[in-house]
Write a protein that holds these residues in place. Structure first.
Motif, PDB file in Angstrom:
ATOM      1  N   ASP A  97       0.832  -1.208   0.000  1.00 38.93           N
ATOM      2  CA  ASP A  97       0.000   0.000   0.000  1.00 38.93           C
ATOM      3  C   ASP A  97       0.863   1.254   0.000  1.00 38.93           C
ATOM      4  O   ASP A  97       0.573   2.230  -0.712  1.00 38.93           O
ATOM      5  CB  ASP A  97      -0.927   0.003   1.215  1.00 38.93           C
ATOM      6  CG  ASP A  97      -2.012  -1.061   1.120  1.00 38.93           C
ATOM      7  OD1 ASP A  97      -2.219  -1.590   0.008  1.00 38.93           O
ATOM      8  OD2 ASP A  97      -2.642  -1.370   2.160  1.00 38.93           O
ATOM      9  N   THR A  98       1.939   1.230   0.781  1.00 42.28           N
ATOM     10  CA  THR A  98       2.813   2.396   0.861  1.00 42.28           C
ATOM     11  C   THR A  98       3.547   2.615  -0.447  1.00 42.28           C
ATOM     12  O   THR A  98       3.669   3.749  -0.925  1.00 42.28           O
ATOM     13  CB  THR A  98       3.838   2.226   2.004  1.00 42.28           C
ATOM     14  OG1 THR A  98       3.143   1.937   3.207  1.00 42.28           O
ATOM     15  CG2 THR A  98       4.654   3.480   2.183  1.00 42.28           C
ATOM     16  N   THR A 122       7.594   9.798   0.887  1.00 43.84           N
ATOM     17  CA  THR A 122       6.373   9.061   1.257  1.00 43.84           C
ATOM     18  C   THR A 122       6.718   7.760   1.970  1.00 43.84           C
ATOM     19  O   THR A 122       6.123   7.415   2.993  1.00 43.84           O
ATOM     20  CB  THR A 122       5.537   8.756  -0.004  1.00 43.84           C
ATOM     21  OG1 THR A 122       5.177   9.989  -0.634  1.00 43.84           O
ATOM     22  CG2 THR A 122       4.277   7.994   0.349  1.00 43.84           C
ATOM     23  N   ARG A 146       1.227   4.249  -2.910  1.00 41.52           N
ATOM     24  CA  ARG A 146       1.086   5.690  -2.663  1.00 41.52           C
ATOM     25  C   ARG A 146       2.346   6.446  -3.086  1.00 41.52           C
ATOM     26  O   ARG A 146       2.269   7.550  -3.646  1.00 41.52           O
ATOM     27  CB  ARG A 146       0.796   5.950  -1.186  1.00 41.52           C
ATOM     28  CG  ARG A 146      -0.634   5.565  -0.780  1.00 41.52           C
ATOM     29  CD  ARG A 146      -0.987   6.091   0.599  1.00 41.52           C
ATOM     30  NE  ARG A 146      -0.243   5.430   1.646  1.00 41.52           N
ATOM     31  CZ  ARG A 146       0.748   5.992   2.323  1.00 41.52           C
ATOM     32  NH1 ARG A 146       1.139   7.238   2.038  1.00 41.52           N
ATOM     33  NH2 ARG A 146       1.380   5.321   3.277  1.00 41.52           N
TER      34      ARG A 146
END
Length: 562
Positions: A87-88, A134, A91
């Motif tokens: 998921d990271t 991020t 993103r």
């Protein structure tokens, strides 16, 4: 930027591009991925990684599942994103501008984003930077254990790594220098796409510890009488113009950034007036900096006030400040100071200038690193006002023997106002400033004929009181020996201003003049009553002596180590 570092920076970019175009190995020769690989961080100097073995961690984002090569070069690899960070990574890929992201394997999209190369300005600021930030700030990534490295001089090596793509995180706490996160892929089976730009190598991205790798962390410079020279001759009482220059460092990877200049002036310099501050030639808005003066310590803190942190600090990335303080922008500060009589003491006419800057992206607002500056021609030397010294030597009629008790006054050419002096315990004289008390305007030679002057530069008109009435002009020039950095003073007789030709240039450092008068010691022969033929004859003899006389101004070449 050194060629090797450029190659290291380009390695991740080359890998990223090629990973993207070859998601599956299609070459004839399969690569064995059963072994382990290394990642090497390279800094510009030994000691950059001291204390970093436990704070720098390599976090696996995805592993190579297959690879192919031809003629010893990789032609493609396939990758699989680590499940715990999918998921990271997704993103991060979108933050970097990736158009199509497969949430099942988002690392493939991230590797298609172009990385740093030698044309990236400022350095380390490619679109991958947003991805690195991020990833670095995500709790799932931060919670991963990561591999630790082994430091050796200017390198830190992570060994025994699973072949794949990694985030290098620096977890250094506040109060110490930290690096921004780095993205790098390992080799596959020991091979790279281009041997000249090997995988598994990256430049250590810390401005403090690797400043020449595109970080543009340059020391401040401070010039005297402009921005070119680090030293200039002056006298006590002169007003000196200073110019400070500073290039805005690379702020890539920082959420906020502190930038300050601290100028400490010697005891012989008194700040005067209001400093003028510009950035790239434009007057800096008063709301984007704060100037404070604490005695002889001057501080400029740049940026807008950021009250989102506690305590609030100035931040050059806050609001309108970011557009003004772009990396590489030129800050220029101009101000004046007045030289006081303490400037003749060793070191009292020097300045030290220092840059304070955010040196840890994990705690940019807590503490700062420092980088000393100095003269524009040599930042290892302090900026300095040079003050000359000279010895006036009064002699008898023979032009050699020193005579005590001779009185002179000294003025600037064109002025009828004699200069004021402080008489020192050793009998020498220092040019007085406006605040000095108990000053004198008449200077008397010591028993050996010397009148020693300190704190002088430029033209001086010397006039003897009584005696021969000698009146001549000299130029004192205080300069810096470029070979040794020491102060050198020379004096030259102005032959066009030498009344009755009583003074003469004996050599490059000596001017001679006769100061003795006829009659008893301490009196002017012309001032005694001639009561008979004997004194009349004596007066005539004295006149003849005076017509042929000389006296001496012995000028010392003084070298003061700085």
């Amino acid at each position: 930027m050194h060629a090797f570092a450029r190659a290291a920076l380009a390695a991740a970019a080359a890998a990223a591009a090629l990973f993207a175009v070859a998601p599956a190995a299609t070459a004839a020769e399969a690569v064995d991925l059963s072994g382990t690989e290394t990642i090497t961080l390279t800094a510009s100097h030994a000691g950059a990684f001291d204390g970093k073995a436990d704070t720098l961690k390599a976090v696996l984002l995805g592993r190579y599942t297959s690879a192919a090569a031809r003629d010893g070069r990789l032609t493609g690899v396939s990758v699989a994103t680590e499940p715990a960070v999918k998921d990271t990574v997704a993103r991060a890929a979108r933050a970097a501008g990736a158009a199509k992201v497969d949430d099942a394997n988002p690392l493939a999209a991230l590797l298609a984003v172009a990385g740093d190369d030698r044309g990236t300005v400022p350095a380390w600021s490619s679109r991958l930077r947003a991805a690195a930030e991020t990833l670095n700030t995500d709790k799932d990534v931060a919670g991963r254990p990561g591999a630790v490295g082994r430091a050796d001089g200017s390198t830190l090596t992570f060994e025994g790594l699973t072949p794949g793509y990694y985030l290098i995180r620096d977890t250094t706490p506040a109060g110490r220098t930290g690096a921004i996160p780095m993205l790098v892929g390992t080799r596959a089976g020991g091979l790279s796409f281009d041997p000249a730009s090997p995988l598994g190598a990256v430049a250590y991205k810390s401005l403090a510890d690797n400043p020449d790798q595109g970080g543009d962390l340059k020391p401040p410079t401070k010039g005297v009488d402009g921005d070119k020279a680090g030293a200039a001759g002056h006298s006590v009482g002169d007003t000196v113009r200073y110019v400070i220059r500073q290039s805005v460092p690379n702020t890539t990877g920082y959420a906020g950034y502190r930038l300050e200049l601290r100028d400490v002036m010697g005891a012989g310099l008194d700040p005067a007036g209001t400093p003028k501050v510009t950035v790239d030639g434009r007057t800096l808005d008063a709301g984007l900096y704060e100037y404070t003066r604490d005695g002889r310590t001057l501080t400029w803190a740049f940026g807008a006030v950021n009250d989102a942190v506690s305590p609030a600090v100035r931040d050059i990335l806050k609001g309108d400040a970011a557009a003004t303080f772009k990396p590489g922008a030129q800050i220029r500060i101009e101000y004046t100071a007045v030289v006081n009589s303490d400037a003749v003491r060793p070191g009292a006419a020097q300045n030290t200038i220092e840059l304070g800057y955010s040196n840890n992206p994990n705690a940019w607002d807590k503490g700062m690193g420092s980088l000393p500056g100095g003269s524009p021609d040599d930042t290892s030397r302090p900026t300095e006002v040079l003050l000359g010294s000279a010895t006036l030597h009064a002699t008898g009629a023979d032009g050699r023997t020193g005579v005590g008790g001779i009185v002179v006054q000294i003025a600037r050419p064109g002025s009828d106002e004699p200069l004021k002096w402080i008489r020192n315990p050793d009998g020498s004289y220092t040019l007085a400033d406006k605040d000095d008390k108990d000053t004198v305007t008449e200077l008397t030679s010591k028993a050996d004929g010397d009148i020693i002057l300190h704190g002088v530069n430029g033209q001086l008109q010397v006039t003897q009181k009584g005696g021969t009435g000698a009146d001549f002009r000299v130029t004192v020039n205080a300069g810096r020996d470029p070979a040794t950095g020491q102060t050198v003073t020379t004096v030259t007789l102005d032959t066009g201003h030498n009344r009755n030709n009583l003074a003469r240039q004996a050599d490059a450092e000596t001017v001679s003049w006769t100061a003795v008068a006829g009659g008893p010691a301490g009196h002017d022969g012309g001032g005694l009553a001639n009561t008979g033929v004997t004194w009349a004859a004596a007066g005539a003899g004295a006149a003849a002596l005076l017509a042929a006389a000389g006296a001496a101004l012995a000028v010392t070449r003084r070298r003061a180590g700085r």
